[in-house]
Design a protein around this motif. Structure first.
Motif, PDB file in Angstrom:
ATOM      1  N   LYS A 187     -30.079 -47.146  15.242  1.00  0.00           N
ATOM      2  CA  LYS A 187     -30.051 -46.853  13.803  1.00  0.00           C
ATOM      3  C   LYS A 187     -28.954 -45.843  13.472  1.00  0.00           C
ATOM      4  CE  LYS A 187     -34.497 -47.646  11.544  1.00  0.00           C
ATOM      5  NZ  LYS A 187     -35.385 -46.998  10.549  1.00  0.00           N
ATOM      6  N   LEU A 188     -28.892 -44.794  14.271  1.00  0.00           N
ATOM      7  CA  LEU A 188     -27.875 -43.771  14.029  1.00  0.00           C
ATOM      8  C   LEU A 188     -26.467 -44.336  14.196  1.00  0.00           C
ATOM      9  CD1 LEU A 188     -29.609 -40.809  15.888  1.00  0.00           C
ATOM     10  CD2 LEU A 188     -29.046 -40.863  13.452  1.00  0.00           C
ATOM     11  N   LEU A 189     -26.246 -45.049  15.296  1.00  0.00           N
ATOM     12  CA  LEU A 189     -24.916 -45.599  15.559  1.00  0.00           C
ATOM     13  C   LEU A 189     -24.506 -46.638  14.526  1.00  0.00           C
ATOM     14  CD1 LEU A 189     -25.172 -46.004  19.447  1.00  0.00           C
ATOM     15  CD2 LEU A 189     -23.775 -44.335  18.208  1.00  0.00           C
ATOM     16  N   SER A 190     -25.485 -47.282  13.899  1.00  0.00           N
ATOM     17  CA  SER A 190     -25.199 -48.334  12.916  1.00  0.00           C
ATOM     18  C   SER A 190     -25.010 -47.799  11.508  1.00  0.00           C
ATOM     19  CB  SER A 190     -26.339 -49.364  12.913  1.00  0.00           C
ATOM     20  OG  SER A 190     -26.474 -49.971  14.187  1.00  0.00           O
ATOM     21  N   ALA A 191     -25.199 -46.507  11.301  1.00  0.00           N
ATOM     22  CA  ALA A 191     -25.017 -45.926   9.970  1.00  0.00           C
ATOM     23  C   ALA A 191     -23.596 -46.171   9.476  1.00  0.00           C
ATOM     24  CB  ALA A 191     -25.321 -44.431  10.002  1.00  0.00           C
ATOM     25  N   GLU A 192     -23.450 -46.330   8.174  1.00  0.00           N
ATOM     26  CA  GLU A 192     -22.171 -46.730   7.586  1.00  0.00           C
ATOM     27  C   GLU A 192     -21.038 -45.744   7.856  1.00  0.00           C
ATOM     28  OE1 GLU A 192     -22.542 -47.623   3.470  1.00  0.00           O
ATOM     29  OE2 GLU A 192     -23.964 -49.279   3.776  1.00  0.00           O
ATOM     30  N   ASN A 193     -21.370 -44.454   8.022  1.00  0.00           N
ATOM     31  CA  ASN A 193     -20.304 -43.459   8.209  1.00  0.00           C
ATOM     32  C   ASN A 193     -19.922 -43.258   9.674  1.00  0.00           C
ATOM     33  OD1 ASN A 193     -22.828 -42.227   8.710  1.00  0.00           O
ATOM     34  ND2 ASN A 193     -21.956 -40.198   8.395  1.00  0.00           N
ATOM     35  N   ASN A 194     -20.428 -44.137  10.577  1.00  0.00           N
ATOM     36  CA  ASN A 194     -20.049 -44.098  12.000  1.00  0.00           C
ATOM     37  C   ASN A 194     -20.231 -42.722  12.639  1.00  0.00           C
ATOM     38  OD1 ASN A 194     -19.202 -46.830  11.930  1.00  0.00           O
ATOM     39  ND2 ASN A 194     -17.188 -46.214  11.156  1.00  0.00           N
ATOM     40  N   PRO A 195     -21.442 -42.173  12.631  1.00  0.00           N
ATOM     41  CA  PRO A 195     -21.644 -40.842  13.200  1.00  0.00           C
ATOM     42  C   PRO A 195     -21.521 -40.828  14.722  1.00  0.00           C
ATOM     43  CG  PRO A 195     -23.752 -41.834  12.654  1.00  0.00           C
ATOM     44  CD  PRO A 195     -22.700 -42.749  12.100  1.00  0.00           C
ATOM     45  N   ALA A 196     -21.119 -39.676  15.247  1.00  0.00           N
ATOM     46  CA  ALA A 196     -21.120 -39.457  16.691  1.00  0.00           C
ATOM     47  C   ALA A 196     -22.540 -39.086  17.105  1.00  0.00           C
ATOM     48  CB  ALA A 196     -20.157 -38.337  17.058  1.00  0.00           C
ATOM     49  N   VAL A 197     -23.011 -39.637  18.213  1.00  0.00           N
ATOM     50  CA  VAL A 197     -24.365 -39.373  18.705  1.00  0.00           C
ATOM     51  C   VAL A 197     -24.275 -38.790  20.108  1.00  0.00           C
ATOM     52  CG1 VAL A 197     -26.598 -40.386  19.300  1.00  0.00           C
ATOM     53  CG2 VAL A 197     -25.350 -41.218  17.288  1.00  0.00           C
ATOM     54  N   ILE A 198     -24.918 -37.643  20.300  1.00  0.00           N
ATOM     55  CA  ILE A 198     -24.963 -36.969  21.589  1.00  0.00           C
ATOM     56  C   ILE A 198     -26.416 -36.928  22.047  1.00  0.00           C
ATOM     57  CG2 ILE A 198     -24.548 -34.804  22.821  1.00  0.00           C
ATOM     58  CD1 ILE A 198     -22.398 -34.166  20.697  1.00  0.00           C
ATOM     59  N   LEU A 199     -26.683 -37.344  23.277  1.00  0.00           N
ATOM     60  CA  LEU A 199     -28.038 -37.329  23.812  1.00  0.00           C
ATOM     61  C   LEU A 199     -28.228 -36.072  24.653  1.00  0.00           C
ATOM     62  CD1 LEU A 199     -28.412 -41.070  24.915  1.00  0.00           C
ATOM     63  CD2 LEU A 199     -28.696 -40.043  22.638  1.00  0.00           C
ATOM     64  N   LEU A 200     -29.274 -35.311  24.323  1.00  0.00           N
ATOM     65  CA  LEU A 200     -29.607 -34.082  25.046  1.00  0.00           C
ATOM     66  C   LEU A 200     -30.939 -34.271  25.757  1.00  0.00           C
ATOM     67  CD1 LEU A 200     -29.235 -31.046  25.717  1.00  0.00           C
ATOM     68  CD2 LEU A 200     -30.393 -30.548  23.540  1.00  0.00           C
ATOM     69  N   PHE A 201     -30.956 -33.999  27.053  1.00  0.00           N
ATOM     70  CA  PHE A 201     -32.163 -34.189  27.856  1.00  0.00           C
ATOM     71  C   PHE A 201     -32.714 -32.830  28.298  1.00  0.00           C
ATOM     72  CE2 PHE A 201     -29.683 -38.151  29.287  1.00  0.00           C
ATOM     73  CZ  PHE A 201     -30.074 -38.856  28.161  1.00  0.00           C
ATOM     74  N   THR A 202     -33.947 -32.530  27.887  1.00  0.00           N
ATOM     75  CA  THR A 202     -34.596 -31.278  28.251  1.00  0.00           C
ATOM     76  C   THR A 202     -35.636 -31.547  29.339  1.00  0.00           C
ATOM     77  OG1 THR A 202     -36.041 -31.597  26.329  1.00  0.00           O
ATOM     78  CG2 THR A 202     -34.136 -30.142  26.049  1.00  0.00           C
ATOM     79  N   THR A 203     -36.434 -30.540  29.685  1.00  0.00           N
ATOM     80  CA  THR A 203     -37.373 -30.700  30.800  1.00  0.00           C
ATOM     81  C   THR A 203     -38.568 -29.776  30.648  1.00  0.00           C
ATOM     82  OG1 THR A 203     -37.577 -30.668  33.217  1.00  0.00           O
ATOM     83  CG2 THR A 203     -36.251 -28.933  32.216  1.00  0.00           C
ATOM     84  N   MET A 204     -39.670 -30.149  31.291  1.00  0.00           N
ATOM     85  CA  MET A 204     -40.807 -29.256  31.452  1.00  0.00           C
ATOM     86  C   MET A 204     -40.639 -28.494  32.772  1.00  0.00           C
ATOM     87  SD  MET A 204     -43.881 -31.768  30.110  1.00  0.00           S
ATOM     88  CE  MET A 204     -45.144 -30.503  30.308  1.00  0.00           C
ATOM     89  N   GLU A 205     -41.505 -27.516  32.995  1.00  0.00           N
ATOM     90  CA  GLU A 205     -41.388 -26.671  34.182  1.00  0.00           C
ATOM     91  C   GLU A 205     -41.456 -27.464  35.476  1.00  0.00           C
ATOM     92  OE1 GLU A 205     -43.549 -22.699  36.100  1.00  0.00           O
ATOM     93  OE2 GLU A 205     -44.406 -23.684  34.330  1.00  0.00           O
ATOM     94  N   ASP A 206     -42.295 -28.510  35.498  1.00  0.00           N
ATOM     95  CA  ASP A 206     -42.455 -29.298  36.721  1.00  0.00           C
ATOM     96  C   ASP A 206     -41.441 -30.425  36.847  1.00  0.00           C
ATOM     97  OD1 ASP A 206     -43.323 -31.077  34.811  1.00  0.00           O
ATOM     98  OD2 ASP A 206     -45.346 -31.321  35.613  1.00  0.00           O
ATOM     99  N   GLY A 207     -40.457 -30.438  35.961  1.00  0.00           N
ATOM    100  CA  GLY A 207     -39.412 -31.455  36.019  1.00  0.00           C
ATOM    101  C   GLY A 207     -39.694 -32.682  35.191  1.00  0.00           C
ATOM    102  N   THR A 208     -40.858 -32.729  34.538  1.00  0.00           N
ATOM    103  CA  THR A 208     -41.199 -33.881  33.715  1.00  0.00           C
ATOM    104  C   THR A 208     -40.197 -34.047  32.578  1.00  0.00           C
ATOM    105  OG1 THR A 208     -43.559 -33.706  34.199  1.00  0.00           O
ATOM    106  CG2 THR A 208     -42.938 -34.911  32.212  1.00  0.00           C
ATOM    107  N   SER A 209     -39.621 -35.223  32.489  1.00  0.00           N
ATOM    108  CA  SER A 209     -38.646 -35.545  31.447  1.00  0.00           C
ATOM    109  C   SER A 209     -38.431 -37.050  31.474  1.00  0.00           C
ATOM    110  CB  SER A 209     -37.310 -34.832  31.703  1.00  0.00           C
ATOM    111  OG  SER A 209     -36.311 -35.257  30.791  1.00  0.00           O
TER     112      SER A 209
END
Length: 423
Positions: A187-209
């Motif tokens: 949806k974001l990439l298909s927006a008419e104004n061609n936005p840049a999308v950056i994926l950020l990956f976080t984590t829980m203490e035990d590594g769950t992500s």
């Protein structure tokens, strides 16, 4: 410079549990010859591996090894470069973020110290003469299933030029959230104004992500992917960094944790900025084939002012006290029933769970068949929050009759429906 914050409510710390459809991938078999060759090959030393004898010094900041581990994919830089050039030319640029409570800024000492504000700060500092807006669409306790239903209103309608997506600790279902995350990103990439999308990956203490699932989406569309998980978790596991130094609980970064994310993002942005003159390609409309079936490509939230119940008893239209951005809710103090006629592929409900013992269990019927229940009572839990549950998922569009009624024993119990989730 103006700031528009979509996620400013109290911190919510829970992730939404969702049930969904399945999509299985098959492993490619490896020949005996290939296996033997692999076993005979000496593995190369990872130059970015954690050094167990070198404790992390937070005051000295992110090291080269940590940064190199974080950059899972530099990605196609065309759209991000275009946004920087717009800001450089004094044109309006809107910077947006969407995610859960980490993006909202929960447990940072103040909103200015959360990674999202610091991310916008880079743009403000780099382009002091720019016309910059900021949209924080982080909402605690929410995942990409709700995100794909609200992204049009909370991000796309703001014409965001750059968007960070952060749902890797709030997404918990490897199948369903693969679908919802894929549709959200598309949806974001298909927006008419061609936005840049950056994926950020976080984590829980035990590594769950859920980053291993999310990175499949990023790889399919060649997106920038930055992993806080891959920076801090290996250090935690090796004993070179104490989790308590970067988080007061098992999920949310404190100021030091947000500062690590900030340094990763700034260094990445600086690298792109240094290449601006060599990035001459113009952004093009997004045309990539869906990585999944794109079930939620038309997903939208509908409140009581946007869809009318065929029948309603003991429900009133009102406003919840937790989420100001979700208005015109259906609210019953007990015994309420609702019936809707909807045409959709997929149908879910976004409702409140509360700790005061006043909320009950309501059953959901689709075309006369019981499909599940909404358990709104969260007595003994950590706090009130919005919960999502899906009741219909299909590749085909069809008309359905949705009935909501109290379960036995909940005839005098409350329920607040924030919105219907339809695609």
């Amino acid at each position: 410079m103006k700031r528009s914050f979509c996620g400013i409510m109290a911190a919510v710390l829970c992730t939404a549990m969702l049930a969904g459809c399945s999509q299985n991938s098959t492993d490619t078999p490896v020949s005996d010859t290939t296996t033997a060759a692999s076993e005979a090959t000496t593995a190369a030393v990872d130059e970015n591996a954690v050094d167990p004898s070198a404790p992390v010094n937070l005051e000295e900041g992110v090291t080269d090894k940590m940064y190199n581990r974080a950059i899972m994919n530099e990605g196609n830089l065309t759209r991000l470069a275009a946004a920087m050039k717009k800001a450089q030319n004094g044109e309006k640029v809107t910077v947006g973020v969407i995610g859960g409570s980490i993006t909202q800024g929960s447990l940072a000492s103040n909103s200015e110290n959360c990674y999202a504000s610091k991310f916008f700060g880079w743009w403000s500092e780099k382009f002091p003469e720019g016309k910059l807006d900021f949209v924080n669409a982080g909402i605690g306790g929410t995942d990409s299933y709700l995100g794909v239903h609200r992204v049009d209103e909370h991000i796309i309608s703001k014409n965001a030029d750059v968007v960070i997506v952060e749902f890797s600790v709030n997404d918990t279902d490897k199948t369903m959230n693969k679908y919802s995350y894929d549709s959200l990103v598309r949806k974001l990439l298909s927006a008419e104004n061609n936005p840049a999308v950056i994926l950020l990956f976080t984590t829980m203490e035990d590594g769950t992500s859920l980053q291993d699932v999310h990175k499949e989406i990023g790889k399919a569309y060649d997106l920038p992917m930055i992993s806080y998980h891959d920076v801090v978790y290996p250090e935690i596991a090796a004993g070179t960094l104490a989790w308590k130094d970067i988080s007061p609980d098992n999920i949310h970064p404190n100021d030091a944790g947000h500062e690590i994310i900030n340094q990763l993002l700034r260094r990445y942005l600086d690298d792109v900025y240094s290449k601006l003159d060599s990035i001459t390609e113009e952004p093009a409309p997004f045309t990539a084939e869906g990585y999944t079936s794109d079930y939620y490509k038309n997903a939208k939230l509908y409140n009581a002012s946007e869809i009318t119940a065929v029948s309603s008893e003991n429900f009133e239209i009102g406003q919840n006290t937790l989420y100001p951005q979700f208005t015109d809710n259906w609210i019953t103090t007990g015994g309420g029933t609702l019936t809707f006629e909807v045409e959709c592929q997929n149908f879910g409900i976004f409702f409140m769970r509360t700790t005061d013992g006043k909320s009950g269990t309501y059953e959901v019927y689709v075309d006369g068949e019981r499909k599940g229940k909404m358990e709104a009572d969260f007595t003994g839990g950590w706090g009130n929050y919005g919960f999502t549950k899906q009741f219909v998922i299909s590749k085909d569009t069809a008309k359905h009759t949705i009935e909501i009624k109290p379960a036995e024993g909940s005839e005098d119990k409350e329920l607040t429906i924030l919105a219907l989730m339809i695609s």
